[in-house]
Design a protein around this motif. Structure first.
Motif, PDB file in Angstrom:
ATOM      1  N   ALA A 237      71.957-102.826  19.933  1.00  0.00           N
ATOM      2  CA  ALA A 237      72.713-102.711  21.129  1.00  0.00           C
ATOM      3  C   ALA A 237      71.777-102.970  22.310  1.00  0.00           C
ATOM      4  N   GLU A 238      70.928-101.877  22.210  1.00  0.00           N
ATOM      5  CA  GLU A 238      69.828-101.734  23.134  1.00  0.00           C
ATOM      6  C   GLU A 238      68.752-102.965  23.405  1.00  0.00           C
ATOM      7  N   TYR A 239      68.630-103.487  22.279  1.00  0.00           N
ATOM      8  CA  TYR A 239      67.567-104.694  22.510  1.00  0.00           C
ATOM      9  C   TYR A 239      67.807-105.949  22.027  1.00  0.00           C
ATOM     10  N   SER A 240      69.222-106.123  21.937  1.00  0.00           N
ATOM     11  CA  SER A 240      69.895-107.419  21.279  1.00  0.00           C
ATOM     12  C   SER A 240      69.039-107.789  20.101  1.00  0.00           C
TER      13      SER A 240
ATOM     14  N   ASP B  25      72.975 -89.292  12.758  1.00  0.00           N
ATOM     15  CA  ASP B  25      72.940 -88.704  11.717  1.00  0.00           C
ATOM     16  C   ASP B  25      72.583 -89.624  10.524  1.00  0.00           C
ATOM     17  N   TYR B  26      73.031 -90.945  10.746  1.00  0.00           N
ATOM     18  CA  TYR B  26      73.070 -91.717   9.679  1.00  0.00           C
ATOM     19  C   TYR B  26      72.144 -93.092  10.072  1.00  0.00           C
ATOM     20  N   TYR B  27      71.756 -93.821   9.151  1.00  0.00           N
ATOM     21  CA  TYR B  27      70.800 -94.758   9.605  1.00  0.00           C
ATOM     22  C   TYR B  27      71.751 -96.229  10.120  1.00  0.00           C
ATOM     23  N   ASP B  28      72.909 -96.467   9.717  1.00  0.00           N
ATOM     24  CA  ASP B  28      73.779 -97.198  10.260  1.00  0.00           C
ATOM     25  C   ASP B  28      74.127 -96.889  11.697  1.00  0.00           C
ATOM     26  N   GLU B  29      74.044 -95.810  12.166  1.00  0.00           N
ATOM     27  CA  GLU B  29      74.355 -95.380  13.531  1.00  0.00           C
ATOM     28  C   GLU B  29      73.048 -95.889  14.247  1.00  0.00           C
ATOM     29  N   LEU B  30      72.119 -95.473  13.685  1.00  0.00           N
ATOM     30  CA  LEU B  30      70.686 -96.021  14.316  1.00  0.00           C
ATOM     31  C   LEU B  30      70.625 -97.483  14.504  1.00  0.00           C
ATOM     32  N   ALA B  31      71.133 -98.278  13.502  1.00  0.00           N
ATOM     33  CA  ALA B  31      71.135 -99.923  13.387  1.00  0.00           C
ATOM     34  C   ALA B  31      71.742-100.244  14.765  1.00  0.00           C
TER      35      ALA B  31
ATOM     36  N   ASP C  94      56.105-102.275  16.833  1.00  0.00           N
ATOM     37  CA  ASP C  94      57.400-102.825  17.846  1.00  0.00           C
ATOM     38  C   ASP C  94      58.530-102.049  17.618  1.00  0.00           C
ATOM     39  N   LEU C  95      58.853-101.823  16.444  1.00  0.00           N
ATOM     40  CA  LEU C  95      60.190-101.015  16.354  1.00  0.00           C
ATOM     41  C   LEU C  95      59.736 -99.637  16.508  1.00  0.00           C
ATOM     42  N   ASN C  96      58.840 -99.225  16.161  1.00  0.00           N
ATOM     43  CA  ASN C  96      58.464 -97.630  16.311  1.00  0.00           C
ATOM     44  C   ASN C  96      58.514 -97.341  17.845  1.00  0.00           C
ATOM     45  N   ASN C  97      57.835 -98.439  18.633  1.00  0.00           N
ATOM     46  CA  ASN C  97      57.799 -98.096  20.213  1.00  0.00           C
ATOM     47  C   ASN C  97      59.441 -98.044  20.890  1.00  0.00           C
ATOM     48  N   MET C  98      60.141 -99.007  20.212  1.00  0.00           N
ATOM     49  CA  MET C  98      61.487 -98.951  20.531  1.00  0.00           C
ATOM     50  C   MET C  98      62.169 -97.800  20.285  1.00  0.00           C
ATOM     51  N   LEU C  99      61.892 -96.776  19.020  1.00  0.00           N
ATOM     52  CA  LEU C  99      62.286 -95.834  18.859  1.00  0.00           C
ATOM     53  C   LEU C  99      61.937 -94.532  19.799  1.00  0.00           C
TER      54      LEU C  99
END
Length: 251
Positions: A86-89, A75-81, A56-61
């Protein structure tokens, strides 16, 4: 029983210019077998995934990557988080690996993020059972370090001898007189050094700190090294101490 150990590093070397090899020493009950991530520079733990699977998470990526520029400058995992939440609530939390005593919970209750391959994965693909040492750090919290236990005997029937000349002291404000106009300083011993003969031509030197967060240190020495240590520390009655080291422990 006390055990000698060193903090685990990938090269497993101790850099010390001293002739003696100084190690940590701690009580046996403070060592634990725990599970952690074996490549913590690359793999990040993910919490609050709920019922979402790795797929599920990889499909979102994949969906986010297909949007123009959505992940181009992450560049950083906290930015990805922040973006994926935000995009998937979602309320995903990304954090560096810690240590867990419950292997089953770790395997079945955790998802990880692979920063090298930029994808999610199962925690069980990256788990590692390690030995840890737990101790109380400066502010009273329990700290954990990954340890490598050194197979050295630390017990014998010989007495543990206190080298009083090597006591380290520090001045503290006397709490009972804290309300007085003048500050009263009380000198307290914060570090002691003891020596215990383990066997013929082998001595254990232990430096014990009374300050929170400081780990006790120890080194083994031959008789020649023991004498050299006392000489370097400017101990006057070396012969007297060497005799004390041969005294049997009182029953």
């Amino acid at each position: 029983m006390r055990r000698l150990f060193k903090e685990y590093t990938e090269d497993n070397e101790i850099n010390n210019e001293d002739a003696l090899e100084w190690l940590y020493i701690g009580d046996e009950q403070n060592f634990k077998k725990q599970v952690t991530i074996r490549d913590y520079y690359r793999i990040i733990l993910v919490d609050n995934a709920g019922e979402l699977s790795v797929d599920d998470l990889n499909n979102m990526l994949i969906e986010l990557k297909n949007r123009d520029g959505m992940l181009d400058y992450v560049d950083y995992y906290d930015e990805l988080a922040e973006i994926i939440n935000a995009e998937y609530s979602l309320e995903l939390e990304f954090y560096a690996s810690s240590y867990y005593e419950d292997l089953d919970h770790f395997k079945h209750g955790n998802i990880v993020y692979d920063m090298e391959k930029c994808c999610f994965d199962l925690a069980e693909n990256w788990d590692e059972i390690v030995t840890t040492y737990l101790y109380k750090e400066e502010h009273g919290y329990i700290a954990v370090i990954q340890a490598e236990i050194i197979d050295e005997n630390t017990e014998s029937s010989f007495a543990e001898v206190h080298i009083t000349e090597l006591d380290e002291t520090e001045e503290f404000e006397d709490e009972e007189d804290s309300d007085n106009e003048f500050v009263v300083l009380e000198k307290k011993v914060i570090e002691t050094t003891t020596v215990k003969k383990i066997m013929e031509n082998k001595y254990l030197i232990v430096v014990t700190s009374k300050l929170p967060g400081h780990l006790d240190m120890a080194a083994t020495a031959s008789e020649k090294e023991m004498i050299e240590f006392l000489e370097n520390e400017c101990i006057i009655d070396i012969e007297g101490y060497m005799e004390k080291f041969n005294t049997l422990e009182k029953q």
